[in-house]
Design an enzyme around this catalytic site. Sequence first.
Site, PDB file in Angstrom:
ATOM      1  CG  ASP A  53     -43.592   0.057 -38.129  1.00 29.32           C
ATOM      2  OD1 ASP A  53     -43.486  -0.433 -39.240  1.00 29.32           O
ATOM      3  OD2 ASP A  53     -44.598   0.780 -37.458  1.00 29.32           O
ATOM      4  CG  HIS A  93     -46.417  -0.036 -43.805  1.00 29.58           C
ATOM      5  ND1 HIS A  93     -45.759   0.430 -42.987  1.00 29.58           N
ATOM      6  CD2 HIS A  93     -45.607  -1.029 -44.390  1.00 29.58           C
ATOM      7  CE1 HIS A  93     -44.508  -0.260 -42.624  1.00 29.58           C
ATOM      8  NE2 HIS A  93     -44.479  -1.357 -43.731  1.00 29.58           N
ATOM      9  N   GLY A  94     -50.329   1.225 -43.042  1.00 34.10           N
ATOM     10  CA  GLY A  94     -51.603   2.238 -43.119  1.00 34.10           C
ATOM     11  C   GLY A  94     -52.983   1.731 -43.353  1.00 34.10           C
TER      12      GLY A  94
HETATM   13  P1  13P Z   1     -52.127   2.903 -39.476  1.00 32.53           P
HETATM   14  O1  13P Z   1     -51.683   4.221 -38.904  1.00 32.53           O
HETATM   15  O2  13P Z   1     -53.066   2.804 -40.391  1.00 32.53           O
HETATM   16  O3  13P Z   1     -52.383   2.093 -38.097  1.00 32.53           O
HETATM   17  O4  13P Z   1     -50.911   2.310 -40.006  1.00 32.53           O
HETATM   18  C1  13P Z   1     -49.848   1.889 -39.285  1.00 32.53           C
HETATM   19  C2  13P Z   1     -48.534   1.393 -39.777  1.00 32.53           C
HETATM   20  O5  13P Z   1     -48.352   1.383 -41.004  1.00 32.53           O
HETATM   21  C3  13P Z   1     -47.501   1.220 -38.975  1.00 32.53           C
HETATM   22  O6  13P Z   1     -46.331   0.718 -39.677  1.00 32.53           O
HETATM   23  O1  G3H Z   2     -46.371   3.643 -39.004  1.00 32.77           O
HETATM   24  C1  G3H Z   2     -46.025   4.360 -38.150  1.00 32.77           C
HETATM   25  C2  G3H Z   2     -46.415   3.736 -36.778  1.00 32.77           C
HETATM   26  O2  G3H Z   2     -47.855   3.879 -36.836  1.00 32.77           O
HETATM   27  C3  G3H Z   2     -45.595   4.153 -35.543  1.00 32.77           C
HETATM   28  O3  G3H Z   2     -45.905   5.639 -35.388  1.00 32.77           O
HETATM   29  O4  G3H Z   2     -43.743   6.479 -35.117  1.00 32.77           O
HETATM   30  O5  G3H Z   2     -45.509   7.309 -33.854  1.00 32.77           O
HETATM   31  O6  G3H Z   2     -44.730   5.333 -33.160  1.00 32.77           O
HETATM   32  P1  G3H Z   2     -44.617   6.388 -34.419  1.00 32.77           P
HETATM   33 ZN    ZN Z   3     -46.262   1.826 -41.505  1.00 33.91          ZN
END
Ligand code: 13P
Ligand code: G3H
Ligand code: ZN
Length: 332
Positions: A102, A234-235
């Site tokens: 990710d 995402h998000g």
């Molecule tokens: P959230 O913070 O909304 O769970 O999004 C996670 C995400 O996009 C990981 O790549």
């Molecule tokens: O989009 C990002 C994910 O929520 C991962 O977050 O970099 O704090 O592990 P992190």
């Molecule tokens: Zn993300």
Amino acid sequence: MPTTPKTVSYRELGFVNTKEMFKKAMAEGYAVPAYNFNNMEQLQAIIAACVKSRSPVILQVSKGARDYANPTLLRWMARGAMEMMKEMTDGTAPIPVALHLDHGDSYELCKACIDNGFSSVMYDGSHLPYEENVKITKQVVDYARQFDVTVEGELGVLAGIEEHVSSEKSHYTNPEDVEDFVKRTGVDSLAISIGTSHGAYKFKVKPGESVPPLRFDILEETEKRIPGFPIVLHGASSVLQDYINYINKYGGKMEGAVGVPAEQLRKAAKSAVCKINIDSDGRLVMTAMIRKMFAEKPSEFDPRKYLGPAREELVKMYMDKNQNVLGSANRV
Ligand code: 13P
Ligand code: G3H
Ligand code: ZN
């Protein structure tokens, strides 16, 4: 004593890339869940929930998660999860599972993950000038292709702050760029920015106000320009208010935390959005259940007694997402 080989193919570990997953999701109008994990309890809960609800799943690992858990341990944990799953059946994995990087922030990180058994990687050059984003994304695709690893790219910037991804303001994806980007980079899927953001504070709303709708017009325009191409959101945590309430009730302080309403995610899942990323909701569930346990049983000091209930609650939350939000349940 077996040693850890320098490189390993994801196929040896039992993972699949995202090609078939997205093809089926696109044809049947649902989204594959991409859940982040950093520790054993999260991994166990994701696997249990997806096996129980018969959903494909993308196990998602950020750079921060890799640093936290140690890349070698993480790889064996993910492999262990696959072996555990096979033991539940006749030796074949009961559900398709992809292991995905990710928000990869460099070619080198993406390469290291491909060499270490990841079946899919994201290169996130969304904050870079367009041509730079194209150049590095294509470099990652060229390397990944040799091993049939799938690559996710990103156009448009999401607001929100995590350990390795940070932007104060969001910049919506410009649909005019998507065709050129997809063609020149050769990516297998594209993350776009339509108003979601990372973390637990996605929108600033006053009490009684509802959150602004996502920019479905940008999504539709994107779909027109690259028909049938897998889009990633995402998000996408809903920032579940029951858990925010527990957190605030049991000593936490998370006022004003709001996320994307489930109906909007349901609508997105029926479109070309084939992958929906959820991390924050998992974090909230764990924090809420641990805080509750600490408040109700202050003498408890066995981590299994508070991590266990948190893990059980996580299973319920992920199953609910698969069944009632993403529509990925009963697809395998
Ligand atoms: P959230 O913070 O909304 O769970 O999004 C996670 C995400 O996009 C990981 O790549
Ligand atoms: O989009 C990002 C994910 O929520 C991962 O977050 O970099 O704090 O592990 P992190
Ligand atoms: Zn993300």
